[in-house]
Design a protein around this motif. Structure first.
Motif: not given
Length: 88
Positions: A22-47
């Motif tokens: 729940x904490x992860x999903x809520x946190x990621x939902x609140x910041x996911x849009x900040x990471x653009x469309x770069x596949x490296x970033x999209x993969x690394x940030x949630x990890x």
């Protein structure tokens, strides 16, 4: 998603995992849009976020909101864009 697999593989009971997810999903939902469309970033940030959350002692906290807020603060202070190496 690699981050969810990482959390799922952690040694926590079902109640703790529910809070952690729940904490992860809520946190990621609140910041996911900040990471653009770069596949490296999209993969690394949630990890990175999952690793931050898993570094907390979860036996003392049953509050997903507190875990989320702490993780977001740490993420903001320590995140580096893997495609540029820049802090963000």
């Amino acid at each position: 998603m690699k981050a969810r697999q990482l959390i799922n593989g952690a040694s926590y009971g079902p109640d703790e995992l529910k809070i952690i997810f729940q904490a992860f999903d809520d946190a990621w939902d609140s910041i996911a849009a900040n990471f653009g469309d770069n596949p490296l970033v999209i993969e690394a940030a949630p990890v990175k976020l999952a690793n931050i959350i898993l570094s907390f002692p979860h036996n003392d906290s049953a509050d997903a909101e507190q875990i989320k807020n702490s993780a977001l603060q740490i993420m903001a202070l320590t995140y580096k864009d893997p495609s540029t190496g820049a802090s963000g």
